[in-house]
Design an enzyme around this catalytic site. Sequence first.
Site, PDB file in Angstrom:
ATOM      1  N   ASP A  24       0.861  -1.169   0.000  1.00  0.00           N
ATOM      2  CA  ASP A  24       0.000   0.000   0.000  1.00  0.00           C
ATOM      3  C   ASP A  24       0.915   1.241   0.000  1.00  0.00           C
ATOM      4  O   ASP A  24       2.103   1.135   0.317  1.00  0.00           O
ATOM      5  CB  ASP A  24      -0.894  -0.036   1.252  1.00  0.00           C
ATOM      6  CG  ASP A  24      -1.646   1.255   1.460  1.00  0.00           C
ATOM      7  OD1 ASP A  24      -2.326   1.695   0.513  1.00  0.00           O
ATOM      8  OD2 ASP A  24      -1.553   1.830   2.567  1.00  0.00           O
ATOM      9  N   ASP A  26      -0.212   5.196   0.779  1.00  0.00           N
ATOM     10  CA  ASP A  26      -0.486   6.182   1.838  1.00  0.00           C
ATOM     11  C   ASP A  26      -0.607   5.501   3.198  1.00  0.00           C
ATOM     12  O   ASP A  26      -1.391   4.570   3.367  1.00  0.00           O
ATOM     13  CB  ASP A  26      -1.789   6.929   1.551  1.00  0.00           C
ATOM     14  CG  ASP A  26      -1.664   7.845   0.350  1.00  0.00           C
ATOM     15  OD1 ASP A  26      -1.664   7.329  -0.786  1.00  0.00           O
ATOM     16  OD2 ASP A  26      -1.567   9.068   0.545  1.00  0.00           O
ATOM     17  N   ASP A 203      -2.273  -0.321   5.840  1.00  0.00           N
ATOM     18  CA  ASP A 203      -2.585   0.325   7.122  1.00  0.00           C
ATOM     19  C   ASP A 203      -4.060   0.555   7.353  1.00  0.00           C
ATOM     20  O   ASP A 203      -4.443   1.039   8.415  1.00  0.00           O
ATOM     21  CB  ASP A 203      -1.889   1.691   7.189  1.00  0.00           C
ATOM     22  CG  ASP A 203      -2.526   2.679   6.228  1.00  0.00           C
ATOM     23  OD1 ASP A 203      -2.518   2.401   5.010  1.00  0.00           O
ATOM     24  OD2 ASP A 203      -3.079   3.685   6.683  1.00  0.00           O
TER      25      ASP A 203
HETATM   26 MG    MG Z   1      -3.017   3.237   3.193  1.00  0.00          MG
END
Ligand code: MG
Length: 262
Positions: A24, A26, A203
């Site tokens: 991922d 961001d 996240d």
């Molecule tokens: Mg993310």
Amino acid sequence: VTGEPSSKSEPLPRPRPDWAYFLDVDGTLLDFAVRPDAVRADGAVGELVDRLVARAGGAVALISGRPIADIDRFFPGRQLPVAGQHGAERRNAAGDLSHRAPESDRLAVVRELAHEAIARHPALILEDKGASIAMHYRAAPELADYVRTVTTELQQMLGDGWCVQAGKCVVEIVPVGVDKGAAILAFLAEAPFRGRTPVFIGDDRTDEHGFAAVNARGGYSIKVGAGATVAQARLPSVLAVHRWLDQDATAPLPDIGLTRVS
Ligand SMILES: [Mg+2]
């Protein structure tokens, strides 16, 4: 830190060159900013990804909610394999682009209504990515319910081909069947990812699809930060992700806070 190459207390093996890496962006490779367009990638992140690409024989793909054009802006001069908009668009290792987005003649009206809905609240940000629409409320957390209500109403106008996915301070309207798990499985069907043990680091809630997919394939899943997850291990921060990915297999394991998810 014992300095031994491997210890039973380690929640995960060290990164290996024969794995397939799915990352991922961001909140995983890059830290958040108040506005999504204010996020910056410094050269060091690009060099870290370059080293990983070289070590892993090119089996590195970025799996993001952002459009591919954004990702390419973060990693200039490269054409990394990437799934954008949670997989609604995907560029494979051969450089071929594919899109998974249903046509809808209501999309134009929904876009217009989305713009009207955020115009009433200057702190909200509308991100029209083409195959998906995102409403960000990082600068106004008190508007979370408003954003959820508006996006649900707009999704209902679009119908069954679309669904609502909530992330960190963002709610998105995306095509049904498009998620990060499906994107990872598509890469795993192709060279150079095919046959490798997959690892996915993310996240956010939308990353849970990716964790489930690599778990089902006998791979490794790592969640960045707190929160309920199906991931096997946890890293505390973006910096810890960088250090975990970038470690030399022969050096002592740095204390980066890698823990097993119980
Ligand atoms: Mg993310």
